[in-house]
Design a protein around this motif. Structure first.
Motif, PDB file in Angstrom:
ATOM      1  N   SER A  36      -3.228   0.883  18.178  1.00  0.00           N
ATOM      2  CA  SER A  36      -4.076   1.476  17.301  1.00  0.00           C
ATOM      3  C   SER A  36      -4.991   0.467  16.760  1.00  0.00           C
ATOM      4  N   ALA A  37      -4.356  -0.846  16.402  1.00  0.00           N
ATOM      5  CA  ALA A  37      -5.133  -2.023  15.675  1.00  0.00           C
ATOM      6  C   ALA A  37      -6.162  -2.363  16.727  1.00  0.00           C
ATOM      7  N   PRO A  62      -1.032 -11.098   2.697  1.00  0.00           N
ATOM      8  CA  PRO A  62      -0.655  -9.585   2.608  1.00  0.00           C
ATOM      9  C   PRO A  62      -1.368  -8.457   1.782  1.00  0.00           C
ATOM     10  N   ILE A  63      -1.575  -7.260   2.039  1.00  0.00           N
ATOM     11  CA  ILE A  63      -2.241  -6.449   1.303  1.00  0.00           C
ATOM     12  C   ILE A  63      -1.396  -5.326   1.196  1.00  0.00           C
ATOM     13  N   SER A  64      -1.551  -4.384   0.234  1.00  0.00           N
ATOM     14  CA  SER A  64      -0.746  -3.157   0.114  1.00  0.00           C
ATOM     15  C   SER A  64      -1.642  -1.999  -0.171  1.00  0.00           C
ATOM     16  N   TRP A  65      -2.359  -1.600   0.996  1.00  0.00           N
ATOM     17  CA  TRP A  65      -3.173  -0.555   0.649  1.00  0.00           C
ATOM     18  C   TRP A  65      -2.659   0.874   0.626  1.00  0.00           C
ATOM     19  N   ILE A  99      -8.416 -14.497   9.940  1.00  0.00           N
ATOM     20  CA  ILE A  99      -7.615 -14.261   9.117  1.00  0.00           C
ATOM     21  C   ILE A  99      -7.102 -12.771   9.339  1.00  0.00           C
ATOM     22  N   ALA A 100      -5.504 -13.154   9.109  1.00  0.00           N
ATOM     23  CA  ALA A 100      -4.850 -11.895   9.912  1.00  0.00           C
ATOM     24  C   ALA A 100      -4.130 -11.060   8.490  1.00  0.00           C
ATOM     25  N   LEU A 101      -4.348  -9.912   8.516  1.00  0.00           N
ATOM     26  CA  LEU A 101      -4.143  -9.003   7.272  1.00  0.00           C
ATOM     27  C   LEU A 101      -2.436  -8.447   7.804  1.00  0.00           C
ATOM     28  N   VAL A 102      -1.710  -8.397   6.697  1.00  0.00           N
ATOM     29  CA  VAL A 102      -0.342  -7.832   6.688  1.00  0.00           C
ATOM     30  C   VAL A 102      -0.304  -6.718   5.621  1.00  0.00           C
ATOM     31  N   GLN A 103      -0.228  -5.496   6.441  1.00  0.00           N
ATOM     32  CA  GLN A 103      -0.121  -4.223   5.542  1.00  0.00           C
ATOM     33  C   GLN A 103       1.432  -4.017   5.056  1.00  0.00           C
ATOM     34  N   PHE A 122      -2.682   3.451   7.171  1.00  0.00           N
ATOM     35  CA  PHE A 122      -3.532   2.378   7.061  1.00  0.00           C
ATOM     36  C   PHE A 122      -4.685   2.206   8.293  1.00  0.00           C
ATOM     37  N   LEU A 123      -4.019   2.378   9.309  1.00  0.00           N
ATOM     38  CA  LEU A 123      -4.806   2.161  10.675  1.00  0.00           C
ATOM     39  C   LEU A 123      -5.808   3.160  10.792  1.00  0.00           C
ATOM     40  N   LYS A 124      -5.301   4.514  10.525  1.00  0.00           N
ATOM     41  CA  LYS A 124      -6.237   5.646  10.559  1.00  0.00           C
ATOM     42  C   LYS A 124      -7.457   5.789   9.506  1.00  0.00           C
ATOM     43  N   GLU A 125      -7.134   5.445   8.327  1.00  0.00           N
ATOM     44  CA  GLU A 125      -7.826   5.908   7.064  1.00  0.00           C
ATOM     45  C   GLU A 125      -8.643   4.526   6.485  1.00  0.00           C
ATOM     46  N   ALA A 126      -7.848   3.383   6.455  1.00  0.00           N
ATOM     47  CA  ALA A 126      -8.506   2.232   5.848  1.00  0.00           C
ATOM     48  C   ALA A 126      -9.060   1.125   6.811  1.00  0.00           C
TER      49      ALA A 126
END
Length: 328
Positions: free
Chosen positions: A24-25, A221-224, A298-302, A311-315
Motif C-alpha cells: 500500500s505504501a 514518528p508521527i501519530s496521525w 526521511i522515513a515516517l513512522v505512523q 493512514f495509508l488510505k486517508e492521509a
C-alpha cells in the motif's frame, strides 16, 4: 529533491500485515521503505517482533519500485557479520538492486537474547567497524579469511552475489562515530536533525577522497488520527519510550525496563515531541527540520499497528504532496 519513506515497524505489526502495508505504501507514492530489525518491541503494548529479514524478502517480491532498507541491523552480537553479509546479498538479488543495508551498533533490548552480554559503547563501535569491513570483503564473492579483534571468518565465500553492489549506510551520533564510519559506509543514518553532524560526515568523506554528497537518512514518528486526543493517547501508550533518548534506549534490556523508565512521561510530553492528530501541516513542520539540516531521505513512522490502513488510505497521499511541496 528530498525523498520520503514509510517505516515497516516490526515492533507494532505482524509479518503478513507488514507486507500488506509495504504494498500500500508503494502504491500511495512513498519513495522508499525502511524496516526495523528487532527481537523485542520497545513496550509490551506494541505487541510484535517478527523476523525482519523474512518480512523484507516477502516485501521484495510483493513490491516493484520502492527502495528497501534495514533501519537498522546490528551485525555484531545477535548476528555474526558473515551471516549479515549473506542475507543482505540475497535480499539485494530478490529486490533487483533496491536494497540498502542500514547498520548500527544496536540495542541491548534485542542483542541480549543470545546471552553474550552487552559491550560498552566504544567496544560496540569497534565491533561495528570490523563487521562492516567483513561484510564489504564478502560482497566481492571471493574467499575470505579474517581474524580480527572481535570476529573470525574461516574460509567464507558468498556464492550468490548481487549484480548491483550492496550500499551500506551507518548510524552515527557524534564526532567519534563520524570519524570511524564515514570512510567505511556509503550513506549516513542519524536520529536527530543535526546539521553539524551532517556537515561533518560530508567533510570527513571528502577529506579521505570519497564523494562527499551522499544520502543522509533520518526517521521521525508521527501519530496521525482524525481524533487528536486518540492520537496522543496512542502515542503515549506505544511510543513514550522515544522520550528516553538513544543513550538510554541502547542500554535497557527488556520491555519491563522501558515501561519502568518511562512511567513518569506524561501525555503532554509525548504530544510535544511527536506530532499528533489530523493536522498535516503540523506534521510537515515537524519534518522540516530534517531537510533543513541536509537530510535527503526521511522515513515516517505512523504510530500504532491498527492505524496503518487508515493512514495509508486517508492521509499518506495528501501528506506526501505537502511534504514534497514544502521541501522544494
Amino acid at each position: 529533491m528530498t525523498r520520503f519513506g514509510y517505516t515497516l515497524m516490526t515492533e507494532q505489526s505482524g509479518p503478513k500485515d507488514l507486507v500488506s502495508y509495504a504494498v500500500s505504501a508503494e502504491q500511495v507514492g512513498f519513495d522508499f521503505e525502511v524496516s526495523s530489525d528487532h527481537y523485542f518491541p520497545w513496550l509490551s503494548s506494541q505487541g510484535h517482533a517478527p523476523y525482519a529479514w523474512s518480512v523484507l524478502g516477502a516485501v521484495a517480491h510483493a513490491t516493484e519500485r520502492v527502495e528497501l532498507m534495514t533501519y537498522v541491523t546490528c551485525p555484531t552480537v545477535r548476528y555474526h557479520p558473515a551471516i549479515v553479509a549473506q542475507k543482505a546479498a540475497t535480499l539485494q538479488i530478490l529486490a533487483d538492486g533496491r536494497f540498502t543495508l542500514g547498520l548500527g551498533s544496536g540495542e541491548n533490548l534485542n542483542e541480549h537474547v543470545v546471552g553474550k552480554g552487552w559491550p560498552t559503547v566504544a567496544r560496540r563501535q569497534g565491533m561495528l567497524k570490523e563487521a562492516i569491513q567483513i561484510i564489504r570483503e564478502l560482497q566481492t564473492g571471493e574467499m575470505v579469511d579474517w581474524k580480527g579483534e572481535y570476529f573470525e571468518v574461516d574460509s567464507a565465500r558468498l556464492w550468490d552475489v548481487p549484480d548491483v553492489p550492496l550500499p551500506i549506510a551507518a548510524a552515527v551520533s557524534g564526532d567519534r562515530s563520524v570519524e570511524m564510519f564515514a570512510p567505511l559506509a556509503d550513506h549516513l543514518i542519524a536520529v536527530q536533525p543535526d546539521k553539524d553532524l551532517v556537515d561533518s560526515w560530508h567533510e570527513t568523506r571528502r577529506g579521505t577522497g570519497l564523494p562527499g554528497d551522499v544520502r543522509v537518512i533520518g526517521q521521525i514518528p508521527i501519530s496521525w488520527d482524525p481524533d487528536r486526543d486518540a492520537a496522543i493517547e496512542r502515542a503515549h501508550d506505544q511510543f513514550r519510550w522515544f522520550a528516553g533518548g538513544w543513550a538510554v534506549n541502547a542500554d535497557l534490556p527488556t520491555t519491563a525496563g522501558f515501561d519502568g523508565a518511562t512511567q513518569f512521561v506524561r501525555k503532554e510530553d509525548v504530544a510535544e515531541s511527536i506530532p499528533c492528530g489530523p493536522d498535516l501541516d503540523a506534521i510537515v513542520e515537524s519534518v522540516r527540520a530534517y531537510w533543513e539540516a541536509g537530510f535527503t531521505d526521511i522515513a515516517l513512522v505512523q504510530v500504532g499497528g491498527d492505524t496503518q490502513d487508515a493512514f495509508l488510505k486517508e492521509a499518506a497521499a495528501p501528506l506526501l504532496d505537502k511534504l514534497r511541496s514544502a521541501s522544494h
